[in-house]
Design a protein around this motif. Structure first.
Motif, short mmCIF file in Angstrom:
data_model
loop_
_atom_site.label_atom_id
_atom_site.label_comp_id
_atom_site.label_asym_id
_atom_site.label_seq_id
_atom_site.Cartn_x
_atom_site.Cartn_y
_atom_site.Cartn_z
N ALA A 79 0.89 -1.28 0.03
CA ALA A 79 -0.05 0.10 0.17
C ALA A 79 0.97 1.36 0.00
O ALA A 79 0.60 2.32 -0.45
CB ALA A 79 -0.80 0.11 1.26
N ALA A 80 2.09 1.10 0.85
CA ALA A 80 2.86 2.47 0.77
C ALA A 80 3.45 2.60 -0.68
O ALA A 80 3.93 3.65 -0.80
CB ALA A 80 3.91 2.18 1.99
N GLN A 81 3.48 1.75 -1.32
CA GLN A 81 4.22 1.70 -2.91
C GLN A 81 3.24 2.06 -3.97
O GLN A 81 3.34 2.12 -4.95
CB GLN A 81 4.82 0.41 -3.30
CG GLN A 81 5.85 -0.16 -2.29
CD GLN A 81 6.41 -1.61 -2.76
OE1 GLN A 81 6.24 -2.12 -3.97
NE2 GLN A 81 6.78 -2.46 -1.63
N LEU A 117 -13.23 -6.53 -0.95
CA LEU A 117 -14.45 -6.20 -1.69
C LEU A 117 -15.08 -4.96 -1.81
O LEU A 117 -15.49 -4.55 -3.16
CB LEU A 117 -15.63 -7.19 -0.94
CG LEU A 117 -15.25 -8.61 -0.87
CD1 LEU A 117 -16.24 -9.31 0.09
CD2 LEU A 117 -15.30 -9.26 -2.27
N MET A 118 -14.89 -4.27 -0.82
CA MET A 118 -14.98 -2.64 -1.25
C MET A 118 -14.22 -2.21 -2.19
O MET A 118 -14.70 -1.12 -2.96
CB MET A 118 -14.81 -1.78 0.16
CG MET A 118 -15.56 -2.23 1.34
SD MET A 118 -17.50 -1.98 0.84
CE MET A 118 -17.24 -0.01 1.10
N ASP A 119 -13.17 -2.35 -2.26
CA ASP A 119 -12.01 -1.79 -3.38
C ASP A 119 -12.46 -2.37 -4.64
O ASP A 119 -12.14 -1.56 -5.59
CB ASP A 119 -10.68 -1.96 -3.02
CG ASP A 119 -9.53 -1.02 -4.03
OD1 ASP A 119 -10.06 -0.04 -4.06
OD2 ASP A 119 -8.45 -1.46 -3.96
N LEU A 120 -13.07 -3.43 -5.00
CA LEU A 120 -13.35 -4.09 -5.89
C LEU A 120 -14.88 -3.51 -6.33
O LEU A 120 -15.51 -3.96 -7.48
CB LEU A 120 -13.29 -5.73 -5.86
CG LEU A 120 -12.03 -6.20 -5.97
CD1 LEU A 120 -12.04 -7.76 -5.53
CD2 LEU A 120 -11.58 -6.04 -7.36
N HIS A 121 -15.54 -2.95 -5.37
CA HIS A 121 -16.94 -2.58 -5.72
C HIS A 121 -17.80 -3.46 -5.73
O HIS A 121 -18.85 -3.36 -6.51
CB HIS A 121 -16.87 -1.51 -6.98
CG HIS A 121 -15.95 -0.35 -6.94
ND1 HIS A 121 -15.56 0.38 -8.26
CD2 HIS A 121 -15.26 0.07 -5.95
CE1 HIS A 121 -14.83 1.13 -7.97
NE2 HIS A 121 -14.59 1.26 -6.62
N SER A 218 -2.54 14.88 3.03
CA SER A 218 -1.68 14.45 4.20
C SER A 218 -1.60 12.97 4.48
O SER A 218 -1.13 12.56 5.42
CB SER A 218 -1.85 15.27 5.45
OG SER A 218 -3.09 14.90 5.87
N PHE A 219 -2.62 12.37 3.67
CA PHE A 219 -2.83 10.80 4.06
C PHE A 219 -1.65 10.03 3.45
O PHE A 219 -1.25 10.19 2.28
CB PHE A 219 -4.10 10.34 3.49
CG PHE A 219 -4.68 8.83 3.99
CD1 PHE A 219 -5.32 8.89 5.38
CD2 PHE A 219 -4.32 7.88 3.23
CE1 PHE A 219 -5.53 7.80 5.84
CE2 PHE A 219 -4.75 6.71 3.72
CZ PHE A 219 -5.26 6.58 5.14
N PRO A 220 -1.05 9.03 4.18
CA PRO A 220 0.20 8.43 3.80
C PRO A 220 -0.01 7.39 2.54
O PRO A 220 1.20 6.96 2.00
CB PRO A 220 0.64 7.96 5.24
CG PRO A 220 -0.43 7.53 5.64
CD PRO A 220 -1.35 8.68 5.41
N TYR A 221 -1.16 6.95 2.43
CA TYR A 221 -1.26 5.85 1.47
C TYR A 221 -2.29 6.41 0.07
O TYR A 221 -3.45 6.40 0.13
CB TYR A 221 -1.87 4.52 1.83
CG TYR A 221 -1.18 4.09 3.22
CD1 TYR A 221 -0.07 3.35 2.81
CD2 TYR A 221 -1.40 4.11 4.43
CE1 TYR A 221 0.89 2.69 3.82
CE2 TYR A 221 -0.76 3.54 5.50
CZ TYR A 221 0.37 3.09 5.28
OH TYR A 221 1.05 2.13 6.18
N PRO A 222 -1.43 6.93 -0.93
CA PRO A 222 -2.06 7.19 -2.09
C PRO A 222 -3.15 6.13 -2.69
O PRO A 222 -4.06 6.65 -3.15
CB PRO A 222 -1.01 7.38 -3.16
CG PRO A 222 0.16 7.66 -2.13
CD PRO A 222 -0.03 6.86 -1.05
N SER A 223 -2.81 4.76 -2.62
CA SER A 223 -3.74 4.06 -3.22
C SER A 223 -4.94 4.18 -2.45
O SER A 223 -6.02 3.85 -3.02
CB SER A 223 -3.00 2.49 -2.97
OG SER A 223 -2.62 2.17 -1.45
N GLU A 224 -4.90 4.19 -0.98
CA GLU A 224 -6.44 4.18 -0.13
C GLU A 224 -6.89 5.52 -0.67
O GLU A 224 -8.37 5.42 -0.46
CB GLU A 224 -5.95 4.00 1.20
CG GLU A 224 -7.22 3.80 2.03
CD GLU A 224 -6.85 3.60 3.40
OE1 GLU A 224 -7.92 3.88 4.48
OE2 GLU A 224 -5.88 3.03 3.84
N VAL A 225 -5.98 6.45 -0.85
CA VAL A 225 -6.99 7.90 -1.31
C VAL A 225 -7.78 7.76 -2.43
O VAL A 225 -8.93 8.09 -2.66
CB VAL A 225 -6.07 8.90 -1.37
CG1 VAL A 225 -6.70 10.30 -1.94
CG2 VAL A 225 -5.38 9.34 0.06
#
Length: 262
Positions: A79-81, A117-121, A218-225
């Motif tokens: 996630a950090a990547q 599952l949420m990320d896959l919608h 300022s959130f550290p994980y762009p993938s989660e954003v």
């Protein structure tokens, strides 16, 4: 670490006696630090919840707990990547059986499956899984349970309240949690969906969207954003076009709020 800090603070106590309040602070903080370190370091199990000492012991003697711990570290690293959880290998995400879900280290895997599952919608599947996780006797920690309820609220809203009104899930404890975690992206996303789809207040929704973008910077994980922003966009589409495909294809019951079960 708590023990070390506590010892350092107590070590400073004798040389601080010429000041008025500092000695009392150092003594109190030092004792609390050492006590906290001992309580967390000595293996203890309260109900289904383990402290760090017990988790360390469990990881050392349980290969499945070791794998679950490795998986959590691996997912955080990816996630950090910038890699989203939906793009990670599917074979990593297998829900442990009911007995293993009573182990707090393994129970995290169930939460991660729901996150994917949420990320896959796949909101119908996510909703079913959340209901199942909340109804069963598991070692899922309270903060994860509350975040699962946030996702359940969102799923209900974008799927047209298939299992009942989303607002029914917001009891006193959930409201208190969401207030405390008001700057957490998934909580902001849920508040956005509530404002837009339940309260029909587009002005409030715009304000919440601005808050989301501010927190996202300022959130550290762009993938989660990226993932959470997509969920906000889906709420927008639900508001514009009505029910999403497959929104009313199931009538299975849902978890009630904890207050309503008292």
């Amino acid at each position: 670490m708590n023990i070390i800090i506590g010892m350092v603070l107590l070590g400073l106590y004798p040389i601080s006696k010429n000041t008025l309040y500092l000695p009392l602070f150092l003594q109190t903080a030092g004792i609390i630090g050492i006590a906290a370190g001992l309580m967390n370091g000595i293996p203890m199990r309260l109900g289904n919840i383990n402290n760090d000492g017990y988790n360390t012991l469990e990881i050392g003697r349980n290969s499945e707990a070791m794998r679950a711990f490795w998986l959590q570290l691996k997912l955080n690293g990816l996630a950090a990547q910038g890699i989203r959880i939906k793009d990670m290998p599917e074979e990593w995400f297998e829900i442990p059986d009911d007995e293993k879900m009573k182990n707090s280290i393994l129970a995290v895997i169930g939460v991660l499956v729901e996150n994917r599952l949420m990320d896959l919608h796949k909101f119908e599947e996510a909703e079913h899984l959340i209901n199942e996780l909340l109804e069963k006797d598991t070692a899922i920690v309270e903060v994860h349970r509350r975040l699962l309820i946030c996702d359940l609220i969102y799923c209900r809203l974008v799927r047209g309240n298939v299992y009942g009104q989303a607002g029914d899930l917001i009891d006193r404890r959930q409201k208190k949690f969401m207030t405390a975690m008001r700057n957490f992206l998934s909580v902001i996303r849920t508040e956005y969906a509530l404002a837009l789809l339940e309260r029909k207040d587009e002005k409030e929704a715009r304000s919440i969207r601005e808050k989301f973008e501010k927190s996202a910077r300022s959130f550290p994980y762009p993938s989660e954003v990226e993932s959470e922003r997509e969920l906000i966009d889906i709420a927008d589409k639900r508001n514009l076009y009505g029910n999403l495909p497959g929104a009313r294809d199931d009538n299975r019951g849902a978890v009630r709020s904890e207050d309503s079960m008292k």
